[in-house]
Design a protein around this motif. Structure first.
Motif, PDB file in Angstrom:
ATOM      1  N   LYS A  82      29.988  33.913  40.442  1.00 14.09           N
ATOM      2  CA  LYS A  82      31.168  33.783  39.579  1.00 14.09           C
ATOM      3  C   LYS A  82      30.809  33.950  38.113  1.00 14.09           C
ATOM      4  N   ASN A  86      31.182  38.482  38.276  1.00  9.93           N
ATOM      5  CA  ASN A  86      32.616  38.353  38.486  1.00  9.93           C
ATOM      6  C   ASN A  86      33.351  39.573  37.928  1.00  9.93           C
ATOM      7  N   SER A  89      37.528  38.656  41.131  1.00  6.45           N
ATOM      8  CA  SER A  89      37.282  37.490  41.984  1.00  6.45           C
ATOM      9  C   SER A  89      36.894  37.893  43.402  1.00  6.45           C
ATOM     10  N   SER A  92      33.002  38.880  43.411  1.00  2.19           N
ATOM     11  CA  SER A  92      32.058  37.759  43.422  1.00  2.19           C
ATOM     12  C   SER A  92      32.127  37.008  44.748  1.00  2.19           C
ATOM     13  N   THR A  93      33.326  36.872  45.306  1.00  2.05           N
ATOM     14  CA  THR A  93      33.466  36.226  46.617  1.00  2.05           C
ATOM     15  C   THR A  93      32.776  37.047  47.691  1.00  2.05           C
TER      16      THR A  93
END
Length: 257
Positions: A82, A86, A89, A92-93
């Motif tokens: 994150k 990032n 979103s 990064s997830t």
């Protein structure tokens, strides 16, 4: 152009390789991360033991080892993505889920990269253009050399080790006269059993005008999931292209195709 194959089989692409480099043509598409999870499942079944990753720096090696040893501390790894990766979103997830998948599969996770602060320090005295004159080495060159050393040492430590390494395309392939890719650097180190898989397509490419080298396929193939032998960039090792359909990632983090 080589014939496409809609049976995307990573075991076939890997063959007897000890190192499979998976290159994403852009950091943005979350679909590349979830496709890499699919690849890891097949390659683990084929005997691959380790997962190396550009996006994990050596400075968090202890946190990774703690997570792998205890199953705890994953939040610290998520926070790293994150903070440092990032791009969006979902990106990064996706990186975090890729690490989780490798751990769940029982693969040893290898961090590859140097801290961003070190990159900035190196580049303050040697930028890309200066490095391309051969007068100095910028962070890109030094990072690739460092990664090659880490991968070589891991492969030589145990003859049964087989590694999947995940990184951006321009680290896997040659990016300039002095910016050699991991493909060539590993060959220079006498590591020859290598395959390179380049990811293209995904939601980053909705228009051929902005997708040169990423998803500049015939319109009829835009929505097709396939692989073919060879890549847009010539490599000294056997390479493949995997084309991801232009579908979005659902809120649950799965492909909608």
């Amino acid at each position: 152009m080589n014939k496409i194959n809609t049976d995307v089989n990573y075991r076939t692409m890997a063959g007897n390789a000890r190192l499979v480099i998976i290159a994403e043509s852009s950091h943005n598409p979350a679909s590349y991360k979830y496709e890499a999870i699919r690849a890891l499942k097949q390659l683990k079944a084929a005997g691959f033991t380790h997962f190396a990753m550009e996006m994990l720096p050596l400075k968090i090696k202890e946190k990774i080892e703690f997570y792998q040893r205890t199953g705890k501390g994953f939040d610290a790894i998520k926070q790293h993505f994150k903070k440092e990766w990032n791009w969006n979103s979902a990106t990064s997830t996706g990186y975090a889920e890729l690490v989780k998948a490798a751990n769940t599969l029982g693969m040893k996770i290898i961090p590859l990269d140097m801290p961003i602060e070190m990159m900035d320090e190196i580049d303050s005295s040697c930028d890309w253009d200066k490095a391309e004159t051969g007068s100095c080495s910028d962070s890109h060159i030094k990072r690739n050399e460092m990664w090659a050393d880490i991968l070589q040492n891991s492969l030589k430590l145990n003859k049964t080790t087989r590694i999947v390494a995940f990184m951006h395309r321009w680290h896997a392939f040659k990016a300039g006269d002095y910016h050699l890719g991991l493909d060539q650097l590993m060959l220079n180190m006498q590591i020859h059993n290598i395959r390179l898989i380049d990811y293209i397509g995904g939601i980053t490419c909705s228009d051929t005008n902005i997708c040169k080298g990423q998803s500049d396929e015939d319109k009829s193939l835009k929505e097709t999931y396939f692989y073919r032998k060879g890549a847009f960039k010539v490599s000294p090792v056997l390479s493949f292209t995997v084309h991801i359909p232009q579908r979005r990632i659902s809120p649950a983090g799965t492909l909608t195709w």
